[in-house]
Design an enzyme around this catalytic site. Structure first.
Site, PDB file in Angstrom:
ATOM      1  N   PRO A  74       8.263  -2.105  -5.401  1.00  0.00           N
ATOM      2  CA  PRO A  74       8.809  -1.012  -6.299  1.00  0.00           C
ATOM      3  C   PRO A  74       9.882  -0.607  -5.811  1.00  0.00           C
ATOM      4  CG  PRO A  74       6.675  -1.168  -6.098  1.00  0.00           C
ATOM      5  CD  PRO A  74       6.913  -1.870  -5.291  1.00  0.00           C
ATOM      6  N   GLU A  75      11.019  -0.848  -6.233  1.00  0.00           N
ATOM      7  CA  GLU A  75      11.727   0.361  -5.947  1.00  0.00           C
ATOM      8  C   GLU A  75      12.214   1.326  -7.294  1.00  0.00           C
ATOM      9  OE1 GLU A  75      15.245  -2.602  -4.378  1.00  0.00           O
ATOM     10  OE2 GLU A  75      13.434  -3.777  -3.674  1.00  0.00           O
ATOM     11  N   HIS A 104      -9.823  -2.969  -4.620  1.00  0.00           N
ATOM     12  CA  HIS A 104      -8.412  -1.533  -4.035  1.00  0.00           C
ATOM     13  C   HIS A 104      -8.191  -0.664  -4.761  1.00  0.00           C
ATOM     14  CE1 HIS A 104      -8.768  -5.819  -1.638  1.00  0.00           C
ATOM     15  NE2 HIS A 104      -8.232  -6.405  -2.697  1.00  0.00           N
TER      16      HIS A 104
END
Length: 279
Positions: free
Chosen positions: A2-3, A97
Site C-alpha cells: 500500500p502506498e 494473522h
C-alpha cells in the site's frame, strides 16, 4: 505494498469512526508474529500507553497512518506489504494473522491483520503535531507540495536516477513503485534519467503528474493488484488497477501511443515504462 492513495483511503474511511473514540482496551494477540509488528519500540508498555486514551485526530504522513491521542503521543501504523485494517464487532471471528486489536467504545474493534508481517505499529511522541519517528520524512505530495520552481530546484540539486529519488521517502513521502511508474509515464520521463538532467518542461510535467496521479487513485480508492492484498476498510477492492497506464502492463499497448510496455529491472524490483513516450 500500500502506498499513499491506499493509506489516504483508509484515513478518510476511518476518521468518522475513530475521531473522538476512546481506546478502551488494546490487545496484542498471541500470534507468532505479533512481536514483529511491534518491533520498532518493542511490546513492553505498548498497550498500557494507549488504553483509555481518546483519538483527537486521524492523520497520514506519507505511507504512515497516525492516530493522535489526547496525550502527547500518536499511534502510528504502517501497512507494510500485506497489512489491512478492519472494523469489526467483538463477537466476529478473527481472520488469520490478526496481530493487534483496538477495542473502541461503542462495542467496536479496529483490527490490524498482516499475513506477511512487514507492517508495524508503534507509539511516537508528538513534536508540533508530527510523530517524532516520522520527522525525517520528506514532503508529502498532498500536503505542502512545493511550487514548480522550488520542485525544479530540488531536482536540479540531485544527480541520482529520477526513480530512485522519487522513491526516496526522505525526499518525497508516500510514493512507491506503482505511482512512481505512473507519474513518470504521465510526465514522459524514463525511470533511469539523472534527476538533474531533466529539462525545464519535464520538471514542470513531473511536478504536475505526481499529485494528479495520486489524487485520481484516491478517487478510485486505491490499487488492488492480482494478489488482492489491498482491500479497503469495508473489504472491497480498489479501482485504480483498471486505470493503470504502465504498471503491471508488460507487453500491453501504451494507452498514449500504442507501443508495447516494457518491463525493466530497477534494483531488485520491476519497473514499467513506454519506450516511445518516455525518453
Amino acid at each position: 505494498m500500500p502506498e499513499l492513495p491506499e493509506v489516504e483511503t483508509y484515513r478518510r474511511d476511518l476518521e468518522p469512526h475513530l475521531l473522538g473514540s476512546t481506546l478502551a482496551r488494546v490487545q496484542v494477540r498471541n500470534t507468532p508474529n505479533a512481536p514483529r509488528i511491534l518491533r520498532r519500540h518493542g511490546p513492553v508498555g505498548f498497550a498500557e500507553q494507549l488504553e483509555r486514551a481518546r483519538v483527537v485526530a486521524v492523520g497520514r504522513v506519507g505511507k504512515f497512518l497516525t492516530l493522535s491521542l489526547d496525550l502527547p503521543v500518536a499511534l502510528v501504523l504502517h501497512l507494510g506489504m500485506s497489512g489491512r485494517l478492519m472494523l469489526a464487532e467483538p463477537d466476529d471471528a478473527y481472520p488469520p494473522h490478526t496481530h493487534v486489536v483496538l477495542d473502541l467504545d461503542g462495542d467496536r474493534q479496529l483490527r490490524f491483520v498482516d499475513p506477511r508481517s512487514f507492517g508495524e505499529m508503534f507509539v511516537s511522541l508528538l513534536d508540533g503535531g508530527v510523530p517524532k519517528d516520522l520527522a525525517h520524512l520528506g514532503v508529502d505530495p498532498l500536503a505542502g507540495w512545493p511550487a514548480p520552481g522550488a520542485f525544479a530546484r530540488m531536482l536540479h540539486a540531485r544527480t541520482g536516477r529520477i526513480k530512485d529519488l522519487l522513491m526516496n521517502q526522505e525526499f518525497i513521502a508516500g510514493l512507491g513503485n506503482i505511482y512512481t511508474d505512473e507519474a513518470l509515464h504521465a510526465a514522459g520521463v524514463r525511470y533511469d534519467r539523472p534527476a538533474n538532467e531533466l529539462s525545464s518542461d519535464e520538471r514542470v510535467r513531473l511536478h504536475s503528474a505526481v499529485p494528479q496521479i495520486l489524487e485520481r487513485a484516491i478517487r478510485m480508492r486505491g490499487t488492488s493488484m492480482q494478489d488482492e492484498s489491498y482491500r479497503d476498510l469495508g473489504g472491497l477492492l480498489g479501482g485504480f488497477q483498471d486505470a493503470l497506464a504502465v504498471y503491471g502492463r508488460e507487453d500491453g499497448p501504451c494507452k498514449s501511443c500504442g507501443e508495447p510496455i516494457v518491463r525493466g529491472r530497477w534494483g531488485n524490483r520491476s519497473t514499467f515504462y513506454c519506450p516511445r513516450c518516455q525518453v
